[in-house]
Scaffold this active site. Structure first.
Site, PDB file in Angstrom:
ATOM      1  N   HIS A  75      74.523 -12.654  30.333  1.00  0.00           N
ATOM      2  CA  HIS A  75      73.000 -12.838  30.091  1.00  0.00           C
ATOM      3  C   HIS A  75      72.659 -12.989  28.552  1.00  0.00           C
ATOM      4  O   HIS A  75      71.732 -13.230  28.234  1.00  0.00           O
ATOM      5  CB  HIS A  75      72.737 -11.171  30.197  1.00  0.00           C
ATOM      6  CG  HIS A  75      73.384 -10.226  29.210  1.00  0.00           C
ATOM      7  ND1 HIS A  75      74.559  -9.473  29.116  1.00  0.00           N
ATOM      8  CD2 HIS A  75      72.879  -9.768  27.989  1.00  0.00           C
ATOM      9  CE1 HIS A  75      74.623  -8.714  28.074  1.00  0.00           C
ATOM     10  NE2 HIS A  75      73.713  -8.979  27.632  1.00  0.00           N
ATOM     11  N   GLU A  79      70.496 -17.409  25.383  1.00  0.00           N
ATOM     12  CA  GLU A  79      69.892 -17.206  23.886  1.00  0.00           C
ATOM     13  C   GLU A  79      70.865 -17.299  22.862  1.00  0.00           C
ATOM     14  O   GLU A  79      70.203 -17.944  21.956  1.00  0.00           O
ATOM     15  CB  GLU A  79      69.466 -15.643  24.100  1.00  0.00           C
ATOM     16  CG  GLU A  79      68.633 -14.926  22.919  1.00  0.00           C
ATOM     17  CD  GLU A  79      68.710 -13.521  22.548  1.00  0.00           C
ATOM     18  OE1 GLU A  79      68.066 -13.322  21.926  1.00  0.00           O
ATOM     19  OE2 GLU A  79      68.973 -12.985  23.598  1.00  0.00           O
ATOM     20  N   ASP A  80      72.113 -17.039  22.778  1.00  0.00           N
ATOM     21  CA  ASP A  80      72.830 -17.022  21.706  1.00  0.00           C
ATOM     22  C   ASP A  80      73.821 -18.329  21.844  1.00  0.00           C
ATOM     23  O   ASP A  80      74.733 -18.497  20.716  1.00  0.00           O
ATOM     24  CB  ASP A  80      73.695 -15.857  21.589  1.00  0.00           C
ATOM     25  CG  ASP A  80      72.634 -14.610  21.412  1.00  0.00           C
ATOM     26  OD1 ASP A  80      71.657 -15.027  20.604  1.00  0.00           O
ATOM     27  OD2 ASP A  80      73.040 -13.432  21.674  1.00  0.00           O
ATOM     28  N   ASP A 142      72.571  -3.328  29.005  1.00  0.00           N
ATOM     29  CA  ASP A 142      72.417  -4.061  27.737  1.00  0.00           C
ATOM     30  C   ASP A 142      72.193  -3.226  26.512  1.00  0.00           C
ATOM     31  O   ASP A 142      72.782  -3.144  25.662  1.00  0.00           O
ATOM     32  CB  ASP A 142      71.684  -5.199  27.948  1.00  0.00           C
ATOM     33  CG  ASP A 142      71.390  -5.864  26.546  1.00  0.00           C
ATOM     34  OD1 ASP A 142      72.556  -6.303  25.888  1.00  0.00           O
ATOM     35  OD2 ASP A 142      70.438  -6.245  26.140  1.00  0.00           O
ATOM     36  N   ASP A 263      66.836  29.370  26.613  1.00  0.00           N
ATOM     37  CA  ASP A 263      67.427  28.731  27.760  1.00  0.00           C
ATOM     38  C   ASP A 263      68.019  27.609  27.402  1.00  0.00           C
ATOM     39  O   ASP A 263      67.465  26.463  27.633  1.00  0.00           O
ATOM     40  CB  ASP A 263      66.195  28.543  28.879  1.00  0.00           C
ATOM     41  CG  ASP A 263      64.943  27.762  28.346  1.00  0.00           C
ATOM     42  OD1 ASP A 263      64.789  27.777  27.051  1.00  0.00           O
ATOM     43  OD2 ASP A 263      64.336  27.437  29.108  1.00  0.00           O
TER      44      ASP A 263
END
Length: 699
Positions: A75, A79-80, A142, A263
């Site tokens: 994924h 992009e990287d 992610d 509670d």
């Protein structure tokens, strides 16, 4: 932190629940992400590829199909790294390429301003989700893994930004698709960053309770299990202190401190069958008092994300309160992992249609948002999950947020029904459109064929779909009305000018004013963004100087006519809501007088619907008095600026009263003579745009 998953361990995990998975493709994807990310490092100092491997591991915990596992591994590569979508498609096929592209699109906007970036991120995210919900599952995993390592980021402002986005967008989305495990962990990690002192105080207090009171939770869980076993029910019972963020939110909502929260313990009971859930509920209620108003049956009426469970709250002893959830083992798996449970390999990737209806509504909202702020506002309204159930007269069920009104209900059924709504019956009784709905209400919408949404509805609607639709209708209608008003004013302007003004003069004026066309000019005139003198000067330079000041527009004496009254009836415009032409109106008879109210006036809630008289404005009505509440900043010149705004927008002030004044603000009630609702709305908009005005609203 656990050691990173090795290649063979990841493959073994997938093969354990899907023996037919393509082992070679899983191996290729693992090697591909390691090679592409190479020597890249995360803020923690770990190799970058450890992140996609861990995200893939989270997907195997949910037993998702091999395409989703491979997508998780890949994924971040587009992009990287130097990898492209074409590379992904060539090596792993079109399905994986499409999924990777969907996740990648969400991450290319980090440099935008915060609100724009968040809005655009959300827009692309939702559009990608609408094509394949596995994109959402990978993105949530992610984000969860990034939150687990957020403390390694050195810049506090960056940690805060990521935590805020997680709290506002990703945690609610996880809840919306029923992934409560992800939601709770995201909220806890974001809470730690956003409110560190509160986080430390509450977690410390919970640890202190555990050490002081020993095994109190275990003791109560054991006692519940024993009572249920005596009744012939074999169940699993587990207990825990409530989530720290849940406690913090309750403290904020109730304005109490930690010691006043009674509670803080919650218990979960798992049974073998749905029938046993109801039997267990009965046993608990016979043994311990239940707290009224806290019982919810999400088995017979599941939440929109598919969540099913019985909820109740008991007084255990010494006023100690305990929340209890009762569900089957199968319900529990679905509840904790929600939509992901339906994407497991054995389900063939099919998703129940009812679970994603909210997503289609959200996609519709995207097309109606005017700017980034509006998009984020609508999205947050749509994805937060505090719900009620309401029914049509034929029994169709609709889930709406708490505070929703008949207008929200109408838009939930269909956009056209919302647009045409003129009234509503709730449980058979006529009620104002602003009435908040309660759980189980039966709602019948009364519609008119020529009706349109009203701007005033924005003050009470609770759903994103209703808000976005109303704004779109109002924007279109206001422009059309402003152009029509501008055309009328333009005719009166040229009638008072020396000599004849033709098309040639108009075209010249448009050039002088730098306006694209005649509609743009008429719109500006109708909204009072350009004065009559400026128009005259643009048409015939020097012409306005020849006219005396008193030749410009003066508000005429108002004549109000109403249709729908019997002959001889007298009427009065109600002081509680001050209707003006453009409002939808009804009458209430009081002796010989008919009081005229707007359709959403709160006074109507006290009257039987059978006593209403359907009325309408006569087209010859040329205006009425609208009442405003205006809060001015308490400094010299603000009152003069307010009256100047009214003068510029062609209204007379018929009454002005100072209600109160303090060091910072002056509170005024102002009655102004206006042509219609659009004219009144434009004056309110002009006031709100002024630096002299803190608040302006219609009464």
């Amino acid at each position: 932190m656990r050691e990173m998953l090795r290649q063979y361990e990841l493959v073994e995990r997938v093969k354990a629940y899907d023996p037919d998975a393509d082992e070679a493709m899983l191996n290729r994807a693992y090697v591909y992400t390691v090679q592409k990310h190479g020597t890249q490092k995360r803020a923690s100092g770990d190799p970058y590829f450890s992140h996609p491997v861990e995200v893939a591991g989270l997907m195997t915990d949910l037993k998702l199909d091999q395409e989703t596992i491979v997508t998780a591994l890949l994924h971040d590569t587009v992009e990287d790294t130097l990898a492209t979508i074409d590379d992904i498609q060539r090596n792993f096929g079109p399905d994986v390429a499409r999924l990777v592209d969907g996740v990648t699109k969400l991450s290319k906007i980090e440099q935008m301003p915060e609100n724009e970036r968040a809005a655009e991120n959300l827009r692309k995210f939702l559009l990608a989700m609408s094509e394949d919900l596995r994109v959402l599952l990978v993105k949530l995993a992610d984000r969860l893994h990034n939150m687990r390592t957020l403390h390694f980021i050195s810049k506090p402002e960056k940690r805060q930004r990521i935590a805020r986005e997680t709290m506002d967008i990703y945690a609610p989305l996880a809840e919306r698709v029923g992934m409560y495990e992800y939601m709770r962990e995201m909220q806890l990690l974001a809470f730690e960053q956003l409110e560190p002192l509160a986080y430390a105080t509450i977690t410390g207090r919970l640890a202190q309770i555990r050490s002081e009171e020993g095994g109190q939770v275990d003791e109560i869980a054991y006692r519940m299990k024993q009572v249920l076993a005596d009744a012939g029910l074999q169940v699993e019972v587990s207990g825990r202190e409530k989530h720290p963020y849940s406690i913090w939110r309750k403290m904020a909502e109730r304005h109490v401190n930690f010691e006043q929260i009674t509670d803080i313990m919650a218990f979960r009971i798992l049974t073998d069958s749905e029938e046993d859930c109801y039997r267990a509920l009965g046993v608990l209620h016979r043994n311990w008092p239940m707290i009224p108003g806290r019982f919810k049956d999400y088995i017979s009426t599941p939440k929109s994300n598919g969540y099913r469970s019985l909820h109740t709250a008991l007084v255990y002893r010494n006023s100690m309160r305990a929340e209890v959830q009762i569900r089957t083992h199968e319900m529990h798996r679905t509840n904790e992992f929600g939509l992901a449970a339906h994407w497991a390999y054995k389900q063939g990737g099919t998703t129940p249609d009812g679970q994603v209806g909210w997503l289609r509504d959200l996609i519709e909202v995207l097309d109606q948002a005017q700017d980034a702020e509006e998009l984020l506002e609508n999205a947050k309204l749509a994805i937060y999950q505090d719900r009620i159930f309401a029914f049509t007269p034929k029994g169709a069920l609709y889930q709406l947020p708490k505070g929703a009104t008949p207008v929200d209900f109408a838009f939930a059924v269909h956009t056209d029904l919302g647009a045409q709504a003129v009234g509503a019956k709730i449980n058979g009784r006529h009620m104002p459109l602003r009435t908040p709905l309660a759980n189980g209400d039966v709602v019948e919408i009364i519609k008119g064929n020529d009706s349109e949404p009203q701007l005033s509805w924005l003050s009470f609607v609770a759903t994103a779909k209703a808000r976005a639709s109303i704004r779109r209708f109002v924007r279109l209608r206001e422009r059309e009305e402003a152009i029509e008003t501008g055309e009328d004013l333009y005719e009166s302007i040229i009638a008072r000018m020396p000599g004849k003004v033709g098309k040639k003069a108009l075209n010249a004026a448009l050039k002088r004013l730098d306006m694209a066309d005649a509609d743009t000019l008429m719109h500006a005139i109708g909204e009072a963004r350009i004065s009559e003198r400026e128009v005259m000067e643009a048409l015939v330079p020097g012409s306005a100087a020849e006219l005396p000041d008193d030749s410009f527009w003066q508000a005429p004496e108002r004549r109000v006519r109403i249709r729908g009254l019997t002959r001889g009836s007298e009427f009065e415009l109600a002081e509680c809501c001050h209707p003006v032409p453009g409002d939808r109106i009804v009458g209430i008879r009081d002796g010989k007088i008919v009081n005229v109210h707007t359709i959403d006036c709160l006074t109507l809630a006290k009257e039987s619907g059978e006593d209403w008289i359907d009325l309408s404005w006569d087209p010859r009505t040329d205006g009425a008095t609208g009442r405003l509440k205006v809060i001015l900043y308490n400094r010299p010149g603000t009152l003069a600026e307010m009256t100047g705004i009214f003068a510029a927008n062609h209204v007379n002030i018929s009454h002005l009263a100072l209600q109160s004044r303090d060091e910072r603000f002056g509170h005024y009630i102002v009655d102004i003579e206006v042509r219609d609702l659009a004219h009144l709305t434009r004056n309110i908009s002009a006031l709100r745009a002024s630096d002299a005005v803190a608040q302006a609203e219609r009464i």
